[in-house]
Design an enzyme around this catalytic site. Structure first.
Site, mmCIF file in Angstrom:
data_model
loop_
_atom_site.group_PDB
_atom_site.id
_atom_site.type_symbol
_atom_site.label_atom_id
_atom_site.label_comp_id
_atom_site.label_asym_id
_atom_site.label_seq_id
_atom_site.Cartn_x
_atom_site.Cartn_y
_atom_site.Cartn_z
ATOM 1 N N ASN A 1 -2.087 0.332 6.823
ATOM 2 C CA ASN A 1 -1.574 -0.944 7.324
ATOM 3 C C ASN A 1 -0.711 -1.716 6.324
ATOM 4 O O ASN A 1 -0.663 -2.936 6.360
ATOM 5 C CB ASN A 1 -2.715 -1.789 7.883
ATOM 6 C CG ASN A 1 -3.757 -2.105 6.838
ATOM 7 O OD1 ASN A 1 -3.633 -1.696 5.689
ATOM 8 N ND2 ASN A 1 -4.780 -2.840 7.214
ATOM 9 N N ARG B 1 -2.538 -14.463 4.267
ATOM 10 C CA ARG B 1 -3.237 -13.829 5.393
ATOM 11 C C ARG B 1 -2.421 -14.037 6.679
ATOM 12 O O ARG B 1 -2.274 -13.124 7.490
ATOM 13 C CB ARG B 1 -4.651 -14.393 5.564
ATOM 14 C CG ARG B 1 -5.631 -14.117 4.418
ATOM 15 C CD ARG B 1 -5.909 -12.673 4.114
ATOM 16 N NE ARG B 1 -6.333 -11.890 5.254
ATOM 17 C CZ ARG B 1 -6.914 -10.678 5.157
ATOM 18 N NH1 ARG B 1 -7.122 -10.115 3.968
ATOM 19 N NH2 ARG B 1 -7.247 -10.008 6.230
ATOM 20 N N TYR C 1 -12.292 -1.563 -3.803
ATOM 21 C CA TYR C 1 -12.804 -1.756 -2.442
ATOM 22 C C TYR C 1 -14.320 -1.588 -2.363
ATOM 23 O O TYR C 1 -14.849 -1.290 -1.279
ATOM 24 C CB TYR C 1 -12.113 -0.781 -1.488
ATOM 25 C CG TYR C 1 -10.716 -1.217 -1.082
ATOM 26 C CD1 TYR C 1 -10.518 -2.341 -0.277
ATOM 27 C CD2 TYR C 1 -9.595 -0.505 -1.483
ATOM 28 C CE1 TYR C 1 -9.250 -2.737 0.108
ATOM 29 C CE2 TYR C 1 -8.302 -0.907 -1.104
ATOM 30 C CZ TYR C 1 -8.146 -2.029 -0.302
ATOM 31 O OH TYR C 1 -6.888 -2.429 0.087
ATOM 32 N N HIS D 1 -2.210 -5.240 1.426
ATOM 33 C CA HIS D 1 -3.505 -5.889 1.186
ATOM 34 C C HIS D 1 -3.264 -7.347 0.850
ATOM 35 O O HIS D 1 -2.251 -7.675 0.226
ATOM 36 C CB HIS D 1 -4.221 -5.215 0.005
ATOM 37 C CG HIS D 1 -5.397 -5.994 -0.505
ATOM 38 N ND1 HIS D 1 -6.658 -5.897 0.050
ATOM 39 C CD2 HIS D 1 -5.496 -6.929 -1.492
ATOM 40 C CE1 HIS D 1 -7.481 -6.715 -0.583
ATOM 41 N NE2 HIS D 1 -6.803 -7.360 -1.523
ATOM 42 N N ARG E 1 2.393 -6.644 8.819
ATOM 43 C CA ARG E 1 1.734 -5.500 9.466
ATOM 44 C C ARG E 1 2.349 -5.170 10.824
ATOM 45 O O ARG E 1 2.442 -3.990 11.191
ATOM 46 C CB ARG E 1 0.226 -5.751 9.561
ATOM 47 C CG ARG E 1 -0.458 -5.533 8.194
ATOM 48 C CD ARG E 1 -1.862 -6.025 8.168
ATOM 49 N NE ARG E 1 -2.577 -5.553 6.973
ATOM 50 C CZ ARG E 1 -3.742 -6.028 6.582
ATOM 51 N NH1 ARG E 1 -4.344 -6.990 7.271
ATOM 52 N NH2 ARG E 1 -4.333 -5.547 5.491
ATOM 53 N N LYS F 1 0.823 -1.210 0.000
ATOM 54 C CA LYS F 1 0.000 0.000 0.000
ATOM 55 C C LYS F 1 0.863 1.268 0.000
ATOM 56 O O LYS F 1 2.071 1.219 0.256
ATOM 57 C CB LYS F 1 -0.935 -0.033 1.214
ATOM 58 C CG LYS F 1 -1.998 -1.152 1.134
ATOM 59 C CD LYS F 1 -2.952 -1.099 2.325
ATOM 60 C CE LYS F 1 -4.060 -2.126 2.199
ATOM 61 N NZ LYS F 1 -5.007 -2.067 3.354
ATOM 62 N N GLU G 1 -9.391 -9.969 -8.052
ATOM 63 C CA GLU G 1 -8.444 -8.889 -7.774
ATOM 64 C C GLU G 1 -7.217 -8.964 -8.694
ATOM 65 O O GLU G 1 -6.685 -7.930 -9.105
ATOM 66 C CB GLU G 1 -8.044 -8.933 -6.298
ATOM 67 C CG GLU G 1 -9.220 -8.570 -5.390
ATOM 68 C CD GLU G 1 -8.911 -8.715 -3.904
ATOM 69 O OE1 GLU G 1 -7.783 -9.104 -3.541
ATOM 70 O OE2 GLU G 1 -9.815 -8.427 -3.099
ATOM 71 N N THR H 1 -5.575 -7.033 10.648
ATOM 72 C CA THR H 1 -5.809 -5.724 10.027
ATOM 73 C C THR H 1 -5.190 -4.601 10.859
ATOM 74 O O THR H 1 -4.575 -3.681 10.314
ATOM 75 C CB THR H 1 -7.326 -5.490 9.872
ATOM 76 O OG1 THR H 1 -7.903 -6.617 9.200
ATOM 77 C CG2 THR H 1 -7.607 -4.215 9.101
ATOM 78 N N PHE I 1 -15.309 3.529 7.169
ATOM 79 C CA PHE I 1 -13.938 3.889 6.804
ATOM 80 C C PHE I 1 -13.709 3.942 5.293
ATOM 81 O O PHE I 1 -12.578 4.147 4.842
ATOM 82 C CB PHE I 1 -12.946 2.911 7.448
ATOM 83 C CG PHE I 1 -13.180 1.456 7.095
ATOM 84 C CD1 PHE I 1 -12.730 0.935 5.887
ATOM 85 C CD2 PHE I 1 -13.851 0.614 7.962
ATOM 86 C CE1 PHE I 1 -12.941 -0.402 5.554
ATOM 87 C CE2 PHE I 1 -14.071 -0.726 7.636
ATOM 88 C CZ PHE I 1 -13.604 -1.227 6.423
HETATM 89 P P1 IDP Z 1 -8.010 -6.604 5.609
HETATM 90 O O1 IDP Z 1 -7.188 -5.664 4.758
HETATM 91 O O2 IDP Z 1 -7.245 -7.132 6.788
HETATM 92 O O3 IDP Z 1 -8.660 -7.695 4.798
HETATM 93 P P2 IDP Z 1 -10.654 -5.351 5.726
HETATM 94 O O4 IDP Z 1 -11.596 -5.493 6.875
HETATM 95 O O5 IDP Z 1 -10.959 -6.104 4.471
HETATM 96 O O6 IDP Z 1 -9.183 -5.734 6.267
HETATM 97 O O7 IDP Z 1 -10.529 -3.799 5.403
HETATM 98 C C1 IDP Z 1 -9.901 -3.358 4.223
HETATM 99 C C2 IDP Z 1 -8.978 -2.225 4.561
HETATM 100 O O8 IDP Z 1 -9.753 -1.119 5.031
HETATM 101 C C3 IDP Z 1 -7.978 -2.483 5.700
HETATM 102 O O9 IDP Z 1 -6.815 -3.184 5.286
HETATM 103 C C4 IDP Z 1 -7.667 -1.077 6.157
HETATM 104 O O10 IDP Z 1 -6.736 -0.427 5.272
HETATM 105 C C5 IDP Z 1 -9.021 -0.399 6.014
HETATM 106 N N1 IDP Z 1 -9.766 -0.447 7.288
HETATM 107 C C6 IDP Z 1 -10.392 -1.513 7.836
HETATM 108 N N2 IDP Z 1 -10.954 -1.206 9.008
HETATM 109 C C7 IDP Z 1 -10.652 0.103 9.232
HETATM 110 C C8 IDP Z 1 -10.957 1.015 10.307
HETATM 111 O O11 IDP Z 1 -11.622 0.668 11.304
HETATM 112 N N3 IDP Z 1 -10.469 2.288 10.162
HETATM 113 C C9 IDP Z 1 -9.754 2.692 9.070
HETATM 114 N N4 IDP Z 1 -9.458 1.875 8.048
HETATM 115 C C10 IDP Z 1 -9.889 0.589 8.127
HETATM 116 MG MG MG Z 2 -10.122 -7.612 3.316
#
Ligand code: IDP
Ligand code: MG
Length: 141
Positions: A114, A87, A51, A117, A104, A11, A128, A93, A59
């Site tokens: 973070n 994963r 997304y 992806h 991470r 990212k 994707e 996350t 968010f």
């Molecule tokens: P993942 O990337 O671990 O699969 P997801 O729940 O799919 O997590 O969320 C996608 C992306 O959205 C996360 O990687 C992060 O960049 C962002 N995100 C998720 N939850 C939050 C939050 O509570 N605040 C801000 N950004 C978030």
């Molecule tokens: Mg995800």
């Protein structure tokens, strides 16, 4: 590509901090092989579409803004059970909850910014990968 392939994105936070090399090295040490890679600066439309599944989440706007804040690096990775293996390698996350040694834990700043992806299913890995790469970009086998 079911089973052995997944899609990752280094990212904009991690790519902009020049961590791409270290992250790729870590993933290669864990047995992933890079099968396709590119660097691009996502448009709002591209990030919003990628997304789209999170469109209703609070968010979403912050996520699209972050993902368009600088260049990023999508890659197709190969490994047995690639989706679950990646994963595991990237961690939770929220970096505060990520296990030691994960991407991470090492490189993410926050739950939003973070570092990386990873696809969450074989079906989404295929979708994707198709988002960023043409069939002819993929070096399989
Ligand atoms: P993942 O990337 O671990 O699969 P997801 O729940 O799919 O997590 O969320 C996608 C992306 O959205 C996360 O990687 C992060 O960049 C962002 N995100 C998720 N939850 C939050 C939050 O509570 N605040 C801000 N950004 C978030
Ligand atoms: Mg995800």
């Amino acid at each position: 590509m079911a089973g052995n392939y997944t899609l990752t994105i280094i990212k904009p936070d991690a790519f902009g901090a020049a961590k791409a090399g270290k992250i790729i090295a870590l993933l290669e040490e864990k047995g992933f092989t890079v099968k396709a890679a590119r660097v691009l600066h996502l448009t709002q439309q591209q990030a919003g579409e990628f997304y789209a599944v999170h469109r209703e989440r609070p968010f979403y706007k912050e996520l699209v803004s972050f993902m368009t804040s600088g260049p990023c690096m999508p890659m197709v990775l190969e490994k047995a059970s690639a989706v679950s293996a990646l994963r595991d390698a990237i961690g939770a996350t929220d970096p505060a909850e990520a296990a030691a040694g994960t991407v991470r834990k090492l490189y993410a700043e926050s739950k939003g910014r973070n570092a990386i992806h990873a696809s969450d299913s074989d079906e989404n890995a295929t979708r994707e990968a198709g988002f960023f790469f043409a069939e002819t970009d993929l070096i399989f086998g």
